[in-house]
Design a protein around this motif. Structure first.
Motif, PDB file in Angstrom:
ATOM      1  N   TYR A 142      -6.204  20.508 -35.676  1.00 19.21           N
ATOM      2  CA  TYR A 142      -5.958  21.572 -34.714  1.00 19.21           C
ATOM      3  C   TYR A 142      -7.280  22.160 -34.210  1.00 19.21           C
ATOM      4  N   PRO A 147      -7.744  27.411 -31.354  1.00 15.80           N
ATOM      5  CA  PRO A 147      -8.463  26.476 -32.228  1.00 15.80           C
ATOM      6  C   PRO A 147      -9.872  26.960 -32.555  1.00 15.80           C
ATOM      7  N   GLU A 199      -5.134  14.453 -32.332  1.00 13.67           N
ATOM      8  CA  GLU A 199      -3.684  14.314 -32.441  1.00 13.67           C
ATOM      9  C   GLU A 199      -3.304  13.186 -33.380  1.00 13.67           C
ATOM     10  N   PHE A 220       1.281  21.992 -30.593  1.00 10.00           N
ATOM     11  CA  PHE A 220       0.340  21.123 -31.301  1.00 10.00           C
ATOM     12  C   PHE A 220       1.049  19.882 -31.845  1.00 10.00           C
ATOM     13  N   CYS A 228       0.521  16.253 -33.946  1.00 10.45           N
ATOM     14  CA  CYS A 228      -0.415  15.469 -34.747  1.00 10.45           C
ATOM     15  C   CYS A 228       0.332  14.513 -35.664  1.00 10.45           C
ATOM     16  N   LEU A 236      -1.788  28.229 -36.187  1.00 12.22           N
ATOM     17  CA  LEU A 236      -1.221  27.793 -34.915  1.00 12.22           C
ATOM     18  C   LEU A 236      -1.015  28.967 -33.965  1.00 12.22           C
TER      19      LEU A 236
END
Ligand SMILES: Cc1cc2nc3c(=O)[nH]c(=O)nc-3n(C[C@H](O)[C@H](O)[C@H](O)COP(=O)(O)O)c2cc1C
Ligand code: SF4
Ligand code: SF4
Ligand code: FES
Ligand code: FES
Lengths: 639, 188
Positions: free
Chosen positions: A250, A177, A255, A294, A296, A173
Motif C-alpha cells: 500500500y 500511502p 498490486e 486498494f 493487492c 487504508l
C-alpha cells in the motif's frame, strides 16, 4: 480516500474482528489443548501426541478442542502443549508423550488436577504457578515478531484477527500511502535479512521510482545452514507477515507480491498458502481490500535450494526462470527489480515488525533496543546450549545474556568455547567477546555479523578449524561461479583447511590463508564471496592456537578431526562383564583380549563413534586420543 | 534430434514404459502453465514432484514447449540443488549437513548410511531402493543431527538410530514404511 470510505473500511474491519473474537471466545469457553506442530515439533513426535489427546478426549466424550499451533520458542522441550481450562491459568507442558497426554486428559480435564509437576509455565499471571516473567529468559525476552507464535492457530485466520490482526492494515487504508511510508521511516526499522538497511528508505526509493507496476517480495529463502527463524515465523504466524507485506504494498503502490520460500520448507509453504486463501476469503487480499480502492495479490514462489538466491538480485533472477547469479548494482531493485520494475524486497522478520509498529506506535518501537538499532533481534539458538529455541530479545542485549541467561549456558556441563553468529558470512566469537551488545554495528566490529539470526553455540568438543572448514566448504559449493576469487580463492582456502584438518598442514599455511581471505573479500561481487572468509578470519583471530596445534603437533584439541584422533578403550575402566561396544561396531574392530577386556583393532576401525556412544556411562571406557601417536604410549604402558 | 539424454551419457537408462509416463506427466504439467521462461522453475519442481527426478527427455520436452534451448533447462537444473537428475530410490534419505547437525555428528550419520548401504552421498542403491543425499538445514536444528526419511524428519540420529531407520524398512509391515509395503517383495 475520503472520510466516508475510510469509515466504511474501518466498519468492515470492526465486523470481521468482532466475529472472529466471538468465535475464538466461544472456543475458549471450554477446555482447549494447543499442540505445537511446527516442523520441529512434528519431528519431536507432536503428531502422535496430538492423536493421543484426540483419542482420549473422544473416548471420554469431553467437549475439549484440539488446536494446532506453531513454535512457542521453547524447542528444547518439545513436544509442547498448552492446556487452557476455564477456572485455571493456561498451562504449558513440555516433553509430552502419548502416556502423559492421556494422563493430562484424565487428571486435568476430568479431575481438575493440573499435574503441576509436569507443567513448565503458566501463560497468565496467577497465584499458583510461575509465568514466563518469573524465569530469567522471560526477563530478557521481549516479543514483537514472535508475539503470537505458538499461541495461535496458523491455519485459522480468526485467531490472528481476534488478537487485533489486520487492524493495522485497516487503519492504514484510511490514510494516504505517504503517511504509511512516513511511519515506517520514523520507526527507523532496519532490515533483518542481514545487512540492516533501513526499511523506510528502501520503500521510499520504490515510491520515488514513479508510478506504474511495482512488486513486493518477501525473502524467505533462509539459506543460512543453521537458522530457522523465518521458517518458525511462517509456520506459526503467517498472517503477521502477510499484513506487513500488504502495508508495504500500500505504501509503495504495488498490486502484486511474492513469498519466495525455500523448497526445503514444505510446511511453511503449505501454511502460507492456506493463510493467503483465508485472507482472500475475508476480503483482506485481492481486489478492493476491505472495500477500499486498494488491490493487492500475493503469491508463493518456491525457491530451489541455492544459497546465493537469498541475495536480492539473484533471487529476482531466479524468479524470472534464470540461474540465480547476482547482478551488479545499481540499478537497485527499488528502481529496477522483478520484470524490470521497482521492487521492494525485505526479509520475513522485517515485514513482521510492521503491523506491531502501526498498532503500538513508533515511539513504543523506538523505546525498545538501542538508538541506532530499535526493536528486537530474533535468534534461533542452537548447538551446545541447554535451552535451544527461537528467542527474541531487545537489541543491545549482550551475547552473554542471550547464551547464558536465556539459553541457560552450554548443555551437559561442558565448557563454552565460541558463539557462531551470522552463519557462513559470520564468525566465531570467544568467551571474551561475549559482552558486546547485539546490534548490527557492534557485531561487525568484532568480525562477525548479525546475519539473519542464526546463533550456534559451540563447546569444548567443537574444533574451530573444522567449523571454519565447514563454512568454507559450504560457500565454496554455493558460489555461483561468476567471480574468480569467490570461485577459486575459496577453493584454494578450502584445500588448505582440509589439509590442516587432515594433519597435513604446513608452516606458512596460516599466512597464505590470511592473504587469500583478503583477495576473496575484495574480489567478490556479492556478499556471499565478500563475507566468505569471515569464519576463517575470526577463528584465526580468536583461536589461532587450535590451528597451530593441528599444524605443528598434528593434534586436534577438540578431538573432532577424524584423521587426527584414534579411539581407544581404557583397560582400567573397561569391564569384563560388559560387551555392548562389540556388537555396536560395524566393522568388527573390537575384540576381546586375553584378559577378557576389550580393545580396538586400529586397522579395522572406521571411527564411527558407535562404541563411544554405546559404552555404558558407568564405565565410559572408550576415549579418543589426539595426536594418534599417543596410542603407542598408552599401549606401551599396558605391556 | 539427438537427445541430451544420450549425448551426455550421464543419465541412467529408462525403465520400460517410463518414456511414455514422462511424456504424459510433462504434458500435464505444461498445460497448467503459460509457456514462459518465468514459469520454468515451477514447472521443473512440479515435474520432479511427479516423477521423482528430471529425466533427460522431460527437460527436452519442456525446453521445446518454452522455445528455449535444452541446455538452458539443463543448466538451470544443475544450478539449483533442489533438482535431481537421477532417479531417486524408493526411499529417500537426506542427511542434514547444516551447522548444528554437522557439529553434533551429521557427518558421522552420513558415513554410517554410506557404509550400511554401500553407496556414497548423491547415489542410489542398485535396485533403486534407497537414495542418499545431503541437505542444508531443514529448520529443525534443535533436534540435531537430523535425517529426513522420505518426508519424515527424524531427530537425534546417532549411529545406532541409523541402523534402526534402515531396519524399519526391512520388515514390510513396519509402521511408517507403507511405501515398502506396496512392493514388499523387493524390500531386501
Ligand atoms: C549470499 C546471500 C544470501 C542471502 N540470504 C538471505 C536470506 O536467506 N534471507 C534474507 O532475508 N536475506 C538474505 N540475504 C540478504 C538479501 O540480499 C537482502 O539484503 C535482504 O533480503 C533484504 O531484506 P531486509 O532489508 O529486510 O534485510 C542474502 C544475501 C546474500 C549475499
Ligand atoms: S561473490 Fe561469489 S556468489 Fe557472489 S556473484 Fe561473485 S561468484 Fe557469485
Ligand atoms: S569407533 Fe566405530 S569402528 Fe571404531 S571401534 Fe568404535 S565402533 Fe568400531
Ligand atoms: S517449539 Fe518447535 S520449532 Fe520451536
Ligand atoms: S542444521 Fe540440521 S536442521 Fe538445522
Amino acid at each position: 480516500m475520503n472520510g466516508n470510505a475510510a469509515a466504511a473500511v474501518r466498519e468492515r474491519y470492526r465486523k470481521l474482528e468482532a466475529d472472529a473474537a466471538a468465535r475464538i471466545k466461544a472456543i475458549y469457553n471450554g477446555p482447549v489443548i494447543r499442540v505445537g506442530t511446527a516442523t520441529c515439533g512434528i519431528a519431536a513426535g507432536a503428531l502422535p501426541v496430538k492423536e493421543a489427546f484426540a483419542r482420549v478426549v473422544e473416548e471420554k466424550g469431553l467437549p475439549a478442542k484440539i488446536i494446532d499451533v506453531g513454535c512457542m520458542g521453547h524447542c528444547y522441550a518439545e513436544p509442547l502443549v498448552i492446556i487452557s481450562k476455564p477456572g485455571f491459568p493456561s498451562l504449558c507442558y513440555g516433553y509430552l508423550d502419548e502416556d502423559l497426554a492421556a494422563r493430562l486428559v484424565d487428571d486435568f480435564l476430568i479431575n481438575d488436577d493440573p499435574c503441576y509437576e509436569f507443567a513448565l509455565v503458566a501463560l497468565e499471571p496467577n497465584d499458583v504457578f510461575p509465568t514466563f516473567s518469573d524465569f530469567p529468559r522471560g526477563v530478557y525476552e521481549q516479543k514483537i515478531v514472535l508475539e503470537h507464535c505458538g499461541f495461535i492457530d496458523p491455519g485459522d485466520i480468526d485467531h490472528y484477527i481476534a488478537r487485533g490482526g489486520y487492524g493495522a492494515l485497516a487503519a492504514a487504508l484510511g490514510k494516504a500511502p505517504a503517511g504509511v511510508l512516513d511511519t515506517v521511516k520514523e520507526s527507523h526499522l532496519r532490515g533483518r535479512g542481514g545487512a540492516g538497511f533501513p526499511a523506510g528508505l528502501k520503500w521510499e526509493a520504490a515510491v520515488k521510482a514513479g508510478p506504474g507496476e511495482k512488486y513486493v517480495i518477501c525473502n524467505a529463502d533462509e539459506g543460512d545452514p543453521g537458522a530457522f527463524m523465518d521458517r518458525g515465523i511462517l509456520e506459526s504466524c503467517p498472517h503477521q507477515v502477510i499484513e506487513g507485506m500488504l502495508l508495504c504494498a500500500y505504501a509503495v503502490g504495488a498490486e502484486r507480491g511474492y513469498f519466495y520460500i525455500r523448497a526445503e520448507y514444505p510446511l511453511a509453504v503449505e501454511r502460507v498458502r492456506r493463510a493467503l486463501e483465508q485472507a482472500r476469503e475475508k476480503g483482506l487480499l485481492g481486489g478492493a481490500i476491505l472495500g477500499s480502492g486498494f488491490n493487492c495479490e500475493l503469491e508463493i514462489f518456491q525457491g530451489s535450494g541455492a544459497f546465493v538466491c537469498g541475495e536480492a538480485t539473484a533471487l529476482v533472477r531466479s524468479m524470472e526462470g534464470k540461474m540465480g547469479i547476482p547482478a551488479t548494482r545499481p540499478p537497485r531493485l527499488a528502481q529496477s527489480g522483478y520484470r524490470g520494475r521497482p521492487t521492494v524486497l525485505n526479509n520475513v522478520k522485517t515485514f513482521a515488525y510492521v503491523p506491531p509498529i502501526f498498532n503500538r506506535g513508533v515511539e513504543w518501537f523506538k523505546s525498545i533496543g538501542t538508538d541506532d538499532n530499535p526493536g528486537t533481534a530474533v535468534f534461533s539458538l542452537v548447538g551446545k546450549v541447554a535451552h535451544t529455541g527461537l528467542v527474541e530479545v531487545p537489541m543491545g542485549t549482550t551475547l552473554r545474556q542471550l547464551i547464558f541467561e536465556v539459553g541457560e549456558g552450554p548443555a551437559n556441563g561442558k565448557a563454552f568455547k565460541a558463539a557462531q553468529i551470522g552463519g557462513p558470512s559470520g564468525g566465531c566469537l570467544p568467551e571474551a567477546a561475549l559482552d558486546i551488545p547485539i546490534d548490527f554495528d557492534s557485531l561487525q566490529e568484532a568480525g562477525a555479523i548479525m546475519g539473519s539470526g542464526g546463533l550456534v553455540v559451540l563447546d569444548e568438543d567443537d574444533c574451530m578449524v573444522a567449523i571454519a572448514r565447514y563454512f568454507l566448504e559450504f560457500t565454496q559449493q554455493e558460489s555461483c561461479g561468476k567471480c574468480t576469487f569467490c570461485r577459486l580463492g575459496t577453493k584454494h582456502m578450502l584445500d588448505i583447511l582440509t589439509r590442516i584438518t587432515e594433519g597435513c598442514g604446513e608452516p606458512g599455511d596460516l599466512e597464505i590463508l590470511e592473504e587469500l581471505a583478503e583477495d576473496v573479500r575484495d574480489g567478490s561481487l556479492c556478499n556471499l564471496g565478500a563475507t566468505a572468509p569471515n569464519p576463517v578470519l575470526t577463528t584465526l583471530r580468536y583461536f589461532r592456537d587450535e590451528y597451530e596445534a593441528h599444524i605443528f603437533e598434528k593434534r586436534c584439541p577438540a578431538l573432532m578431526c577424524k584423521e587426527l584422533i584414534v579411539y581407544y578403550i581404557e583397560p582400567q575402566k573397561c569391564s569384563k562383564l560388559c560387551n555392548v561396544c562389540v556388537g555396536s561396531c560395524p566393522t568388527e574392530a573390537i575384540y576381546t583380549r586375553d584378559d577378557g577386556l576389550k580393545a580396538i583393532d586400529q586397522e579395522k576401525c572406521v571411527k564411527c563413534d558407535n562404541c563411544l556412544k554405546t559404552c555404558p556411562p558407568d564405565y565410559n571406557a572408550v576415549i579418543k586420543l589426539s595426536p594418534p601417536g599417543l596410542l603407542t604410549e598408552k599401549e606401551g604402558k599396558k605391556a | 534430434m539427438p537427445s541430451i539424454h544420450v549425448k551426455r551419457g550421464v543419465f541412467l537408462p529408462l525403465l520400460e514404459g517410463e518414456e511414455e509416463l514422462i511424456r504424459k506427466s510433462v504434458s500435464g504439467v505444461l498445460q497448467e502453465y503459460e509457456a514462459a521462461q518465468e514459469n520454468l522453475i515451477p514447472i521443473l519442481l512440479q515435474v520432479q514432484e511427479m516423477l521423482g527426478y528430471l529425466p533427460g527427455p522431460a527437460m527436452e520436452q519442456i525446453a521445446a514447449a518454452l522455445k528455449i534451448p535444452a541446455v538452458d533447462v539443463y543448466g538451470l537444473a544443475t544450478f539449483y540443488n533442489q533438482f535431481r537428475l537421477h532417479p531417486p530410490g524408493k526411499h529417500q534419505l537426506k542427511v542434514c549437513m547444516g551447522t548444528a547437525c554437522y557439529m553434533v555428528g551429521g557427518r558421522i550419520a552420513l558415513e554410517c548410511f554410506e557404509r550400511r548401504l554401500g553407496i556414497k552421498e548423491g547415489e542410489t542403491t542398485p535396485g533403486r531402493e534407497f537414495s542418499l543425499e545431503r541437505v542444508a538445514c531443514v529448520g529443525c536444528c534443535t533436534m540435531a543431527p537430523v535425517v529426513v526419511v522420505d518426508e519424515q524428519v527424524e531427530g537425534k540420529v546417532t549411529p545406532t538410530r541409523v541402523d534402526g531407520i534402515l531396519l524399519s524398512f526391512e520388515k514390510p509391515a513396519a509402521p511408517g514404511a507403507e511405501a515398502a509395503g506396496q512392493k514388499g517383495e523387493d524390500a531386501s
